[in-house]
Design an enzyme around this catalytic site. Structure first.
Site, PDB file in Angstrom:
ATOM      1  N   ASP A  49      22.677   6.238  55.859  1.00 30.26           N
ATOM      2  CA  ASP A  49      21.924   5.577  54.790  1.00 30.26           C
ATOM      3  C   ASP A  49      20.710   4.846  55.354  1.00 30.26           C
ATOM      4  O   ASP A  49      20.814   4.116  56.346  1.00 30.26           O
ATOM      5  CB  ASP A  49      22.824   4.555  54.071  1.00 30.26           C
ATOM      6  CG  ASP A  49      22.101   3.874  52.911  1.00 30.26           C
ATOM      7  OD1 ASP A  49      21.936   4.530  51.867  1.00 30.26           O
ATOM      8  OD2 ASP A  49      21.702   2.707  53.065  1.00 30.26           O
ATOM      9  N   TYR A  54      12.691   0.057  54.968  1.00 29.28           N
ATOM     10  CA  TYR A  54      13.253  -0.551  56.184  1.00 29.28           C
ATOM     11  C   TYR A  54      12.245  -0.458  57.332  1.00 29.28           C
ATOM     12  O   TYR A  54      11.750   0.627  57.639  1.00 29.28           O
ATOM     13  CB  TYR A  54      14.576   0.117  56.596  1.00 29.28           C
ATOM     14  CG  TYR A  54      15.736  -0.083  55.626  1.00 29.28           C
ATOM     15  CD1 TYR A  54      15.670  -1.027  54.593  1.00 29.28           C
ATOM     16  CD2 TYR A  54      16.900   0.660  55.755  1.00 29.28           C
ATOM     17  CE1 TYR A  54      16.727  -1.198  53.718  1.00 29.28           C
ATOM     18  CE2 TYR A  54      17.976   0.488  54.876  1.00 29.28           C
ATOM     19  CZ  TYR A  54      17.869  -0.440  53.850  1.00 29.28           C
ATOM     20  OH  TYR A  54      18.918  -0.608  52.979  1.00 29.28           O
ATOM     21  N   ASN A 294      34.181  -0.294  64.528  1.00 31.18           N
ATOM     22  CA  ASN A 294      34.240  -0.317  63.059  1.00 31.18           C
ATOM     23  C   ASN A 294      34.875   0.933  62.459  1.00 31.18           C
ATOM     24  O   ASN A 294      35.577   0.845  61.450  1.00 31.18           O
ATOM     25  CB  ASN A 294      32.831  -0.523  62.487  1.00 31.18           C
ATOM     26  CG  ASN A 294      32.176  -1.794  63.014  1.00 31.18           C
ATOM     27  OD1 ASN A 294      32.850  -2.646  63.589  1.00 31.18           O
ATOM     28  ND2 ASN A 294      30.881  -1.915  62.858  1.00 31.18           N
TER      29      ASN A 294
HETATM   30  N1  LIG Z   1      20.955  -1.389  49.056  1.00 33.96           N
HETATM   31  C1  LIG Z   1      20.613  -2.537  49.580  1.00 33.96           C
HETATM   32  O1  LIG Z   1      19.939  -3.358  48.976  1.00 33.96           O
HETATM   33  C2  LIG Z   1      21.095  -2.829  50.980  1.00 33.96           C
HETATM   34  C3  LIG Z   1      20.940  -4.104  51.527  1.00 33.96           C
HETATM   35  C4  LIG Z   1      21.401  -4.318  52.813  1.00 33.96           C
HETATM   36  C5  LIG Z   1      21.994  -3.281  53.522  1.00 33.96           C
HETATM   37  N2  LIG Z   1      22.094  -2.035  52.970  1.00 33.96           N
HETATM   38  C6  LIG Z   1      22.700  -0.887  53.694  1.00 33.96           C
HETATM   39  O2  LIG Z   1      23.930  -1.267  54.267  1.00 33.96           O
HETATM   40  C7  LIG Z   1      23.888  -1.055  55.667  1.00 33.96           C
HETATM   41  C8  LIG Z   1      24.785  -2.006  56.357  1.00 33.96           C
HETATM   42  O3  LIG Z   1      24.346  -3.350  56.145  1.00 33.96           O
HETATM   43  P1  LIG Z   1      24.596  -4.417  57.281  1.00 33.96           P
HETATM   44  O4  LIG Z   1      23.927  -3.963  58.540  1.00 33.96           O
HETATM   45  O5  LIG Z   1      24.261  -5.747  56.753  1.00 33.96           O
HETATM   46  O6  LIG Z   1      26.196  -4.249  57.426  1.00 33.96           O
HETATM   47  P2  LIG Z   1      27.336  -4.953  58.240  1.00 33.96           P
HETATM   48  O7  LIG Z   1      28.135  -3.820  58.785  1.00 33.96           O
HETATM   49  O8  LIG Z   1      28.001  -5.961  57.371  1.00 33.96           O
HETATM   50  O9  LIG Z   1      26.643  -5.751  59.435  1.00 33.96           O
HETATM   51  C9  LIG Z   1      26.152  -5.060  60.555  1.00 33.96           C
HETATM   52  C10 LIG Z   1      25.798  -6.010  61.677  1.00 33.96           C
HETATM   53  O10 LIG Z   1      26.943  -6.810  62.034  1.00 33.96           O
HETATM   54  C11 LIG Z   1      27.075  -6.864  63.455  1.00 33.96           C
HETATM   55  N3  LIG Z   1      28.281  -6.111  63.806  1.00 33.96           N
HETATM   56  C12 LIG Z   1      28.714  -4.943  63.246  1.00 33.96           C
HETATM   57  N4  LIG Z   1      29.856  -4.538  63.809  1.00 33.96           N
HETATM   58  C13 LIG Z   1      30.194  -5.464  64.722  1.00 33.96           C
HETATM   59  C14 LIG Z   1      31.281  -5.588  65.603  1.00 33.96           C
HETATM   60  N5  LIG Z   1      32.239  -4.668  65.634  1.00 33.96           N
HETATM   61  N6  LIG Z   1      31.323  -6.675  66.418  1.00 33.96           N
HETATM   62  C15 LIG Z   1      30.331  -7.600  66.373  1.00 33.96           C
HETATM   63  N7  LIG Z   1      29.259  -7.537  65.561  1.00 33.96           N
HETATM   64  C16 LIG Z   1      29.195  -6.475  64.728  1.00 33.96           C
HETATM   65  C17 LIG Z   1      25.806  -6.198  64.029  1.00 33.96           C
HETATM   66  O11 LIG Z   1      24.749  -7.169  64.135  1.00 33.96           O
HETATM   67  P3  LIG Z   1      24.408  -7.971  65.481  1.00 33.96           P
HETATM   68  O12 LIG Z   1      24.983  -7.230  66.641  1.00 33.96           O
HETATM   69  O13 LIG Z   1      22.930  -8.035  65.498  1.00 33.96           O
HETATM   70  O14 LIG Z   1      25.013  -9.324  65.287  1.00 33.96           O
HETATM   71  C18 LIG Z   1      25.441  -5.224  62.930  1.00 33.96           C
HETATM   72  O15 LIG Z   1      24.083  -4.822  62.936  1.00 33.96           O
HETATM   73  C19 LIG Z   1      22.399  -1.140  55.997  1.00 33.96           C
HETATM   74  O16 LIG Z   1      22.060  -0.547  57.207  1.00 33.96           O
HETATM   75  C20 LIG Z   1      21.817  -0.410  54.834  1.00 33.96           C
HETATM   76  O17 LIG Z   1      21.958   0.985  55.007  1.00 33.96           O
HETATM   77  C21 LIG Z   1      21.666  -1.815  51.710  1.00 33.96           C
END
Ligand SMILES: NC(=O)c1ccc[n+]([C@@H]2O[C@H](COP(=O)([O-])OP(=O)(O)OC[C@H]3O[C@@H](n4cnc5c(N)ncnc54)[C@H](OP(=O)(O)O)[C@@H]3O)[C@@H](O)[C@H]2O)c1
Length: 332
Positions: A49, A54, A294
């Site tokens: 996605d 972005y 994850n």
């Molecule tokens: N439609 C919309 O409006 C909208 C809005 C936001 C996102 N999205 C979509 O949703 C996707 C996911 O969003 P998100 O990146 O916020 O999701 P998330 O999975 O909640 O957070 C991801 C971030 O958390 C940290 N992380 C993930 N797994 C980890 C682990 N196992 N251990 C430690 N830290 C971990 C990393 O950041 P760090 O390592 O930097 O701490 C990673 O970049 C986006 O890429 C996008 O495709 C859509």
């Protein structure tokens, strides 16, 4: 990896998908981005996605390069349109002009002839819904887009779109992309019941609350080096999740995850997947190890007593107000 249908459509998606918001073209270098995509592919993720907005369109380019050479039929590539991608009045929104121009830009940057799912990133109050839906329908007929969906639309907006599609014979919305996690449950009261009736699947974003649900942010302490909270762009978005009462309660989830032999990230991803209306949980990652951690949430079943323990711990910090699903009143 396990697979689910995207809503009531025939398309199967990996129940954990990979998203590149904040990371590709911005927080992480290209080589780390490539390694994360490779880790996702190695772990069986087939669904990716992104969005044109972005990193100011750079994220689509990075993803396109990272997926180059992978058999196209084995991937589901999702992107979105709505937020500004240029300075002009028509470089934003869901008008026929912008949607048509935006898909061409996305296809070029992603180096593909079609996207599997094209999503309206928010509701556009300045464009008649019929105009957007007709344009989406045309893109489907042209083969540039296989399915259409929306993101962060309210139940009422989704309902209006389905009604128009049925009356006009347009392609129906098969998915919605909302924020959803243990901490943010605003879709549960209105959007999920409507979507279940109408065959719309949720592709949920920030299932780990941008990293907060890993428990790595400690109340009253500086954010860990290199984490999203320390990134100039990411820091703005995650800040609303970093209140001390939220972080303290998240720490109390650790024994629950430990009892199940799960990491905190796995518990968070498994939690959203317990909702049968969720087609896929989109996880982000700044490092390949995070992807490998994850994905182990796929197929995990959480019993009712575990769900109750989680609710008891999080209590009042859970957001449930359906009114929190909002799009800008005017185009940004
Ligand atoms: N439609 C919309 O409006 C909208 C809005 C936001 C996102 N999205 C979509 O949703 C996707 C996911 O969003 P998100 O990146 O916020 O999701 P998330 O999975 O909640 O957070 C991801 C971030 O958390 C940290 N992380 C993930 N797994 C980890 C682990 N196992 N251990 C430690 N830290 C971990 C990393 O950041 P760090 O390592 O930097 O701490 C990673 O970049 C986006 O890429 C996008 O495709 C859509």
């Amino acid at each position: 990896m396990e697979f689910r249908h995207l809503g009531r459509s025939g398309l199967k998606v990996s129940e954990i998908s990979y998203g590149n918001w904040i990371t590709h073209g911005s927080q992480v270098e290209e080589e780390a981005a490539r390694q994360c995509v490779q880790a996702a592919l190695d772990e069986g993720i087939t669904t990716f996605d992104t969005a044109d907005v972005y990193a100011g369109t750079k994220a689509e380019e990075v993803l396109g390069r990272a997926l180059k050479g992978v058999r196209r039929e084995s991937l589901e590539i999702f992107t979105k349109v709505y937020w500004p991608t240029g300075p002009g009045q028509n470089d934003r929104g869901l008008s026929r002009k912008h949607v048509t121009e935006a898909i061409h830009g996305s296809l070029r940057r992603l180096q593909t002839d079609y996207v599997d799912l094209y999503q309206a990133h928010r509701f556009d109050f300045e464009t008649p819904l019929e105009e957007t839906l007709k344009t989406f329908d045309d893109l489907v007929r042209q083969g540039k887009v296989l399915y259409v969906g929306v993101s962060e639309w309210s139940a009422d907006q989704i309902s209006q779109a389905l009604k128009i599609a049925d009356e006009m014979g347009f392609d129906r919305i098969v998915s919605n992309q909302p924020q959803y996690s243990m901490l943010w449950r605003v879709i549960e009261s209105e959007i999920v019941p409507l979507s279940e009736r109408e065959g719309v699947g949720q592709i949920v974003w920030s299932p780990i609350a941008q990293g907060v649900l890993t428990g790595k942010y400690l109340p009253g302490q500086p954010a860990p080096a290199g984490s999203r909270a320390t990134d100039p762009t990411g820091g703005n978005f995650i800040s609303r999740m970093l209140a001390d009462d939220v972080l303290s309660r998240v720490q109390e989830l650790k024994p629950i995850a430990a009892d199940l032999g799960l990491s905190m990230a796995q518990l968070a991803v498994a939690w959203v997947l317990q909702n049968p209306n969720v087609s896929s949980a989109i996880v982000g990652a700044s490092r390949p190890e995070q992807v490998r951690d994850n994905v182990k949430a796929a197929g995990v079943k959480l019993d009712d007593d575990v769900l109750k323990r989680i609710d008891d711990v999080l209590g009042p910090v859970v957001e449930r107000d359906p009114g929190k699903t909002v799009s800008p009143p005017r185009r940004p």
